[in-house]
Design a protein around this motif. Structure first.
Motif, short mmCIF file in Angstrom:
data_model
loop_
_atom_site.label_atom_id
_atom_site.label_comp_id
_atom_site.label_asym_id
_atom_site.label_seq_id
_atom_site.Cartn_x
_atom_site.Cartn_y
_atom_site.Cartn_z
N GLU A 163 47.05 29.63 37.63
CA GLU A 163 48.31 30.02 38.24
C GLU A 163 49.46 29.06 38.00
O GLU A 163 50.61 29.41 38.27
CB GLU A 163 48.10 30.21 39.75
CG GLU A 163 47.15 31.35 40.07
CD GLU A 163 47.07 31.65 41.55
OE1 GLU A 163 47.54 30.82 42.35
OE2 GLU A 163 46.55 32.72 41.90
N GLN A 180 35.31 30.24 42.66
CA GLN A 180 35.96 29.93 43.93
C GLN A 180 36.63 28.55 43.92
O GLN A 180 37.18 28.13 44.95
CB GLN A 180 34.92 29.99 45.05
CG GLN A 180 34.30 31.36 45.24
CD GLN A 180 35.35 32.44 45.45
OE1 GLN A 180 36.24 32.29 46.30
NE2 GLN A 180 35.27 33.51 44.68
N SER A 181 36.61 27.89 42.79
CA SER A 181 37.17 26.54 42.70
C SER A 181 38.70 26.58 42.75
O SER A 181 39.35 27.37 42.06
CB SER A 181 36.71 25.87 41.41
OG SER A 181 37.45 24.69 41.16
N GLU A 182 39.27 25.70 43.56
CA GLU A 182 40.72 25.57 43.61
C GLU A 182 41.26 25.03 42.30
O GLU A 182 42.39 25.32 41.90
CB GLU A 182 41.13 24.66 44.77
CG GLU A 182 41.12 25.33 46.13
CD GLU A 182 42.11 26.50 46.19
OE1 GLU A 182 43.28 26.30 45.84
OE2 GLU A 182 41.69 27.60 46.58
N THR A 218 34.71 17.73 40.93
CA THR A 218 34.86 18.35 42.25
C THR A 218 33.71 19.27 42.64
O THR A 218 33.52 19.53 43.83
CB THR A 218 36.17 19.16 42.30
OG1 THR A 218 36.18 20.14 41.25
CG2 THR A 218 37.37 18.25 42.13
N LYS A 239 41.60 35.45 45.83
CA LYS A 239 42.36 34.22 45.98
C LYS A 239 43.39 34.03 44.86
O LYS A 239 44.31 33.22 44.99
CB LYS A 239 41.42 33.02 46.05
CG LYS A 239 40.75 32.66 44.74
CD LYS A 239 39.75 31.53 44.94
CE LYS A 239 40.40 30.28 45.43
NZ LYS A 239 39.44 29.19 45.66
N ARG A 293 41.68 27.97 40.02
CA ARG A 293 42.84 28.76 40.43
C ARG A 293 44.13 28.06 40.00
O ARG A 293 45.06 28.70 39.49
CB ARG A 293 42.84 28.96 41.95
CG ARG A 293 43.97 29.87 42.46
CD ARG A 293 44.13 29.75 43.95
NE ARG A 293 44.48 28.40 44.35
CZ ARG A 293 45.69 27.87 44.22
NH1 ARG A 293 46.68 28.57 43.69
NH2 ARG A 293 45.92 26.63 44.60
N GLU A 294 44.19 26.75 40.17
CA GLU A 294 45.37 25.99 39.76
C GLU A 294 45.56 26.05 38.25
O GLU A 294 46.69 26.15 37.76
CB GLU A 294 45.20 24.53 40.22
CG GLU A 294 46.40 23.65 39.94
CD GLU A 294 46.19 22.22 40.40
OE1 GLU A 294 46.92 21.33 39.92
OE2 GLU A 294 45.28 21.99 41.23
N ARG A 320 41.87 13.52 41.04
CA ARG A 320 40.82 13.61 42.06
C ARG A 320 39.73 12.60 41.74
O ARG A 320 39.10 12.68 40.69
CB ARG A 320 40.24 15.03 42.11
CG ARG A 320 41.21 16.05 42.69
CD ARG A 320 40.69 17.46 42.53
NE ARG A 320 41.46 18.43 43.27
CZ ARG A 320 42.58 18.98 42.83
NH1 ARG A 320 43.07 18.63 41.66
NH2 ARG A 320 43.23 19.87 43.57
#
Length: 382
Positions: A133, A124-126, A56, A31, A129-130, A143
């Motif tokens: 990236e 696997q957490s978005e 989250t 991902k 990744r944010e 959130r």
């Protein structure tokens, strides 16, 4: 192929009020668009990452982010290692004495990032990744915590497995002991500071005595005593800082970790409550359908509505059961195999660092007293 994610802090700009951590990222997770990357992140952005992960990931125990490292520099402006007290030398020591360098000041932040990166569900957490990236720093969308459903059914520890009660009691005991230990160590720091004040007062007194002393031998003795007490003052202050930067800082972090573990236990209880509530709602809908079936005059519209409610209730019950099993299983695993061993490792490491530092500084004190003794013997021979 196994998923791999590694963070390596290669440099920290401590000249800023909010230090910048330069992090090398290396991953095989599909991902992530780039498998290798170098990113700058402020400490405040690490705080945001921690907060967002906690908000989250409801089935993950997230360890507490360590406090922002406090850098220390030598007279030449060079950054000292985290265990800076091992670099302390007395004025009469040989300058070529080599001191084994310890970890950098950001070591504990690196350790936190290692643990985050190794967690398969965090990988696997978005949010993570944010964090990696983003090209303009980490500015996550706000959130809000997902609001739990009303607790229609009261549940207690007795409704859970014996393991739940065991861990609830253990966490309460550990948290109480950590708070007591913190209080005692804060008192210990104050004792070190009081002792250091005593040394500096003695040093000032002997400086005053030397100023009015006309006997050469006594003047030299007073001067030696003033110097020795000044050195003892510096060492004693360092010993107080060693207590704070090893044991106290670790206890404070472990208090947060234990509170996070208690919150995880509470989430397990809430998930069970939601499941039992959904199951009771299904039973209520089923009874309503049975009553309609047994009635003489069946209202087709009411019957269809009751059947629809029953089907929705069953779907919600299955979802609640899956949610409970996920929350309960994952958090049980995290507390047993992450919180517990990490607590043990971190406390042991802090105690080793504390003992090493205190022994090193006590040896410096002995050297000061030995030098003072030798000087006074030499004065006696004059």
């Amino acid at each position: 192929m196994s998923r791999c994610l590694q963070f390596s802090i290669t440099h920290v700009d401590y000249k800023r009020k909010d230090p910048v951590f330069w992090i090398d990222v290396d991953t095989t997770i599909t991902k992530f668009k780039q498998k290798q990357k170098r990113i700058p992140r402020y400490y405040s952005e690490l705080q945001k990452l921690h907060s967002q992960l906690v908000s989250t990931l409801d089935d993950v125990w997230i360890p507490a982010l360590p406090a922002c490292p406090i850098p220390r520099f030598d007279k030449g402006g060079n950054l000292l290692p985290r265990q800076w007290w091992l670099t302390i030398k007395l004025s009469n020591e040989s300058k070529d004495i080599t001191v084994e360098r310890s970890d950098p000041p950001e070591y504990r932040v690196q350790l936190w990032m290692n643990r985050i990166a190794k967690h398969e569900r965090v990988q696997q957490s978005e949010i993570l990744r944010e964090f990696v990236e983003s090209e303009v720093g980490f500015r996550p969308t706000l959130r809000v915590h997902k609001l739990s459903k009303p607790l229609l059914t009261y549940v207690s520890e007795q409704d859970m497995d014996p393991e739940f009660t065991f861990w609830t009691n253990q966490l309460s005991i550990v948290l109480h002991q950590l708070h007591q230990w913190l209080i005692q160590n804060n008192k210990f720091v104050q004792e070190h500071k009081a002792m250091s004040d005593g040394w500096i007062n003695l040093s000032s007194s002997f400086v005053s005595f030397g100023a009015i002393e006309r006997n050469p031998g006594l003047f030299i003795s007073y001067k030696s005593l003033a110097k020795a007490y000044q050195q003892l003052y510096d060492i004693q202050r360092s010993q107080a800082l060693v207590v704070y930067e090893t044991v106290i800082s670790e206890i404070s972090c472990q208090i947060k970790n234990t509170e996070a573990a208690q919150n995880a236990m509470q989430r397990r209880l809430i998930a069970l409550s939601e499941y039992i509530s959904s199951r009771k709602h299904t039973e209520s809908c089923l009874r309503q359908v049975e009553r309609l079936k047994s009635s003489i005059n069946i209202d087709r519209e009411r019957a269809n509505e009751a059947i629809t409610l029953l089907e929705n209730a069953k779907i919600n019950e299955r979802g609640s059961l899956q949610h409970y099993e996920r929350i309960d299983g994952h958090l049980r695993e995290d507390i047993e195999f992450r919180y517990k061993p990490n607590l043990s490792k971190d406390i042991k490491r802090a105690l080793r660092e504390y003992a090493t530092g205190q022994l090193y500084l006590e040896k410096k004190k002995l050297m000061i007293w030995q030098e003072l003794l030798n000087e006074n013997k030499a004065i006696a021979l004059l």
